[in-house]
Design a protein around this motif. Structure first.
Motif, PDB file in Angstrom:
ATOM      1  N   MET A 101       0.843  -1.183   0.000  1.00  0.00           N
ATOM      2  CA  MET A 101       0.000   0.000   0.000  1.00  0.00           C
ATOM      3  C   MET A 101       0.887   1.245   0.000  1.00  0.00           C
ATOM      4  SD  MET A 101      -2.395   1.440   3.150  1.00  0.00           S
ATOM      5  CE  MET A 101      -3.788   0.386   2.907  1.00  0.00           C
ATOM      6  N   LYS A 102       0.489   2.204  -0.796  1.00  0.00           N
ATOM      7  CA  LYS A 102       1.162   3.497  -0.757  1.00  0.00           C
ATOM      8  C   LYS A 102       0.362   4.418   0.155  1.00  0.00           C
ATOM      9  CE  LYS A 102       3.735   3.431  -4.986  1.00  0.00           C
ATOM     10  NZ  LYS A 102       4.176   4.194  -6.132  1.00  0.00           N
ATOM     11  N   VAL A 103       1.095   5.217   0.919  1.00  0.00           N
ATOM     12  CA  VAL A 103       0.454   6.105   1.882  1.00  0.00           C
ATOM     13  C   VAL A 103       0.885   7.543   1.644  1.00  0.00           C
ATOM     14  CG1 VAL A 103       0.244   4.322   3.651  1.00  0.00           C
ATOM     15  CG2 VAL A 103       2.269   5.762   3.621  1.00  0.00           C
ATOM     16  N   ALA A 104      -0.033   8.443   1.996  1.00  0.00           N
ATOM     17  CA  ALA A 104       0.283   9.867   2.001  1.00  0.00           C
ATOM     18  C   ALA A 104       0.770  10.212   3.397  1.00  0.00           C
ATOM     19  CB  ALA A 104      -0.955  10.685   1.650  1.00  0.00           C
ATOM     20  N   VAL A 105       1.885  10.919   3.466  1.00  0.00           N
ATOM     21  CA  VAL A 105       2.477  11.319   4.738  1.00  0.00           C
ATOM     22  C   VAL A 105       2.194  12.812   4.940  1.00  0.00           C
ATOM     23  CG1 VAL A 105       4.621  11.509   6.052  1.00  0.00           C
ATOM     24  CG2 VAL A 105       4.279   9.573   4.480  1.00  0.00           C
ATOM     25  N   TRP A 106       1.551  13.125   6.067  1.00  0.00           N
ATOM     26  CA  TRP A 106       1.216  14.502   6.424  1.00  0.00           C
ATOM     27  C   TRP A 106       2.078  14.913   7.597  1.00  0.00           C
ATOM     28  CZ3 TRP A 106      -2.702  17.609   4.163  1.00  0.00           C
ATOM     29  CH2 TRP A 106      -3.334  16.990   3.073  1.00  0.00           C
ATOM     30  N   ASP A 107       2.994  15.824   7.352  1.00  0.00           N
ATOM     31  CA  ASP A 107       3.947  16.320   8.344  1.00  0.00           C
ATOM     32  C   ASP A 107       3.217  17.297   9.269  1.00  0.00           C
ATOM     33  OD1 ASP A 107       6.550  16.329   9.353  1.00  0.00           O
ATOM     34  OD2 ASP A 107       7.100  18.092   8.176  1.00  0.00           O
ATOM     35  N   THR A 108       3.266  17.033  10.575  1.00  0.00           N
ATOM     36  CA  THR A 108       2.424  17.767  11.518  1.00  0.00           C
ATOM     37  C   THR A 108       3.232  18.281  12.708  1.00  0.00           C
ATOM     38  OG1 THR A 108       0.639  16.252  10.890  1.00  0.00           O
ATOM     39  CG2 THR A 108       0.283  17.613  12.843  1.00  0.00           C
ATOM     40  N   ILE A 140       4.352  10.820  -0.791  1.00  0.00           N
ATOM     41  CA  ILE A 140       3.773   9.481  -0.887  1.00  0.00           C
ATOM     42  C   ILE A 140       4.906   8.486  -0.681  1.00  0.00           C
ATOM     43  CG2 ILE A 140       2.631   7.800  -2.402  1.00  0.00           C
ATOM     44  CD1 ILE A 140       0.742  10.046  -1.822  1.00  0.00           C
ATOM     45  N   ASP A 141       4.625   7.411   0.071  1.00  0.00           N
ATOM     46  CA  ASP A 141       5.649   6.411   0.347  1.00  0.00           C
ATOM     47  C   ASP A 141       5.006   5.038   0.424  1.00  0.00           C
ATOM     48  OD1 ASP A 141       8.169   5.392   0.936  1.00  0.00           O
ATOM     49  OD2 ASP A 141       8.532   6.798   2.566  1.00  0.00           O
ATOM     50  N   LYS A 142       5.823   4.002   0.346  1.00  0.00           N
ATOM     51  CA  LYS A 142       5.360   2.627   0.522  1.00  0.00           C
ATOM     52  C   LYS A 142       5.325   2.330   2.011  1.00  0.00           C
ATOM     53  CE  LYS A 142       5.003  -1.851  -0.943  1.00  0.00           C
ATOM     54  NZ  LYS A 142       3.892  -2.279  -0.128  1.00  0.00           N
ATOM     55  N   ALA A 143       4.217   1.757   2.479  1.00  0.00           N
ATOM     56  CA  ALA A 143       4.060   1.487   3.912  1.00  0.00           C
ATOM     57  C   ALA A 143       4.488   0.068   4.254  1.00  0.00           C
ATOM     58  CB  ALA A 143       2.606   1.678   4.313  1.00  0.00           C
ATOM     59  N   HIS A 153       6.068  16.954  17.070  1.00  0.00           N
ATOM     60  CA  HIS A 153       6.175  16.678  15.641  1.00  0.00           C
ATOM     61  C   HIS A 153       5.789  15.219  15.433  1.00  0.00           C
ATOM     62  CE1 HIS A 153       9.094  16.018  12.021  1.00  0.00           C
ATOM     63  NE2 HIS A 153       7.837  16.097  11.623  1.00  0.00           N
ATOM     64  N   PHE A 154       4.797  15.007  14.568  1.00  0.00           N
ATOM     65  CA  PHE A 154       4.403  13.646  14.214  1.00  0.00           C
ATOM     66  C   PHE A 154       3.898  13.635  12.786  1.00  0.00           C
ATOM     67  CE2 PHE A 154       0.819  15.705  16.299  1.00  0.00           C
ATOM     68  CZ  PHE A 154      -0.274  15.395  15.503  1.00  0.00           C
ATOM     69  N   ASP A 155       3.877  12.445  12.210  1.00  0.00           N
ATOM     70  CA  ASP A 155       3.351  12.272  10.862  1.00  0.00           C
ATOM     71  C   ASP A 155       2.032  11.524  10.937  1.00  0.00           C
ATOM     72  OD1 ASP A 155       5.541  13.485   9.678  1.00  0.00           O
ATOM     73  OD2 ASP A 155       6.554  11.607   9.204  1.00  0.00           O
ATOM     74  N   ILE A 156       1.061  11.988  10.176  1.00  0.00           N
ATOM     75  CA  ILE A 156      -0.205  11.282  10.005  1.00  0.00           C
ATOM     76  C   ILE A 156      -0.098  10.555   8.671  1.00  0.00           C
ATOM     77  CG2 ILE A 156      -2.708  11.476   9.788  1.00  0.00           C
ATOM     78  CD1 ILE A 156      -2.452  14.243  11.221  1.00  0.00           C
ATOM     79  N   LEU A 157      -0.282   9.241   8.675  1.00  0.00           N
ATOM     80  CA  LEU A 157      -0.212   8.446   7.462  1.00  0.00           C
ATOM     81  C   LEU A 157      -1.603   7.939   7.120  1.00  0.00           C
ATOM     82  CD1 LEU A 157       2.668   8.392   8.760  1.00  0.00           C
ATOM     83  CD2 LEU A 157       2.998   6.255   7.581  1.00  0.00           C
ATOM     84  N   VAL A 158      -2.006   8.135   5.870  1.00  0.00           N
ATOM     85  CA  VAL A 158      -3.307   7.675   5.385  1.00  0.00           C
ATOM     86  C   VAL A 158      -3.110   7.043   4.014  1.00  0.00           C
ATOM     87  CG1 VAL A 158      -4.647   9.412   6.649  1.00  0.00           C
ATOM     88  CG2 VAL A 158      -3.838   9.934   4.356  1.00  0.00           C
ATOM     89  N   ASP A 159      -4.090   6.270   3.584  1.00  0.00           N
ATOM     90  CA  ASP A 159      -4.055   5.715   2.235  1.00  0.00           C
ATOM     91  C   ASP A 159      -3.851   6.863   1.245  1.00  0.00           C
ATOM     92  OD1 ASP A 159      -5.682   5.124  -0.395  1.00  0.00           O
ATOM     93  OD2 ASP A 159      -5.150   3.169   0.463  1.00  0.00           O
TER      94      ASP A 159
END
Length: 87
Positions: A1-8, A62-65, A19-25
């Motif tokens: 699955m590829k995920v979108a990484v949201w830098d927070t 976008i990255d591979k999870a 600082h954390f990342d939210i990862l979603v499809d």
């Protein structure tokens, strides 16, 4: 699955920046939904009520999870990677 990484980056109640990342499809594009995932996480670490908007949370890449992240996203809709000052 590829995920979108949201830098927070969110200001904690004690003034430190967490600082954390939210990862979603990768197909999840509704920003309000992504922000809600971040708010669920903030509540889980006793930081509820802190601001989480486009100012604090931005799409990064976008990255591979790995399988464990993929399973969390399938189960919860999102995953969190804690980076700094999250505990």
């Amino acid at each position: 699955m590829k995920v979108a990484v949201w830098d927070t980056y969110v200001t904690r109640k004690d003034g430190k920046i967490m600082h954390f990342d939210i990862l979603v499809d990768e197909n999840t594009v509704d920003k309000d939904r992504i922000f809600e995932y971040g708010k669920i996480y903030l509540e889980s670490v006793s930081q509820e009520g802190q601001s989480l908007t486009a100012k604090e949370c931005r799409f990064c890449h976008i990255d591979k999870a790995p399988i464990e992240i993929e399973n969390q996203i399938k189960e919860n809709g999102f995953s969190i990677i804690e980076m700094e000052n999250c505990n």
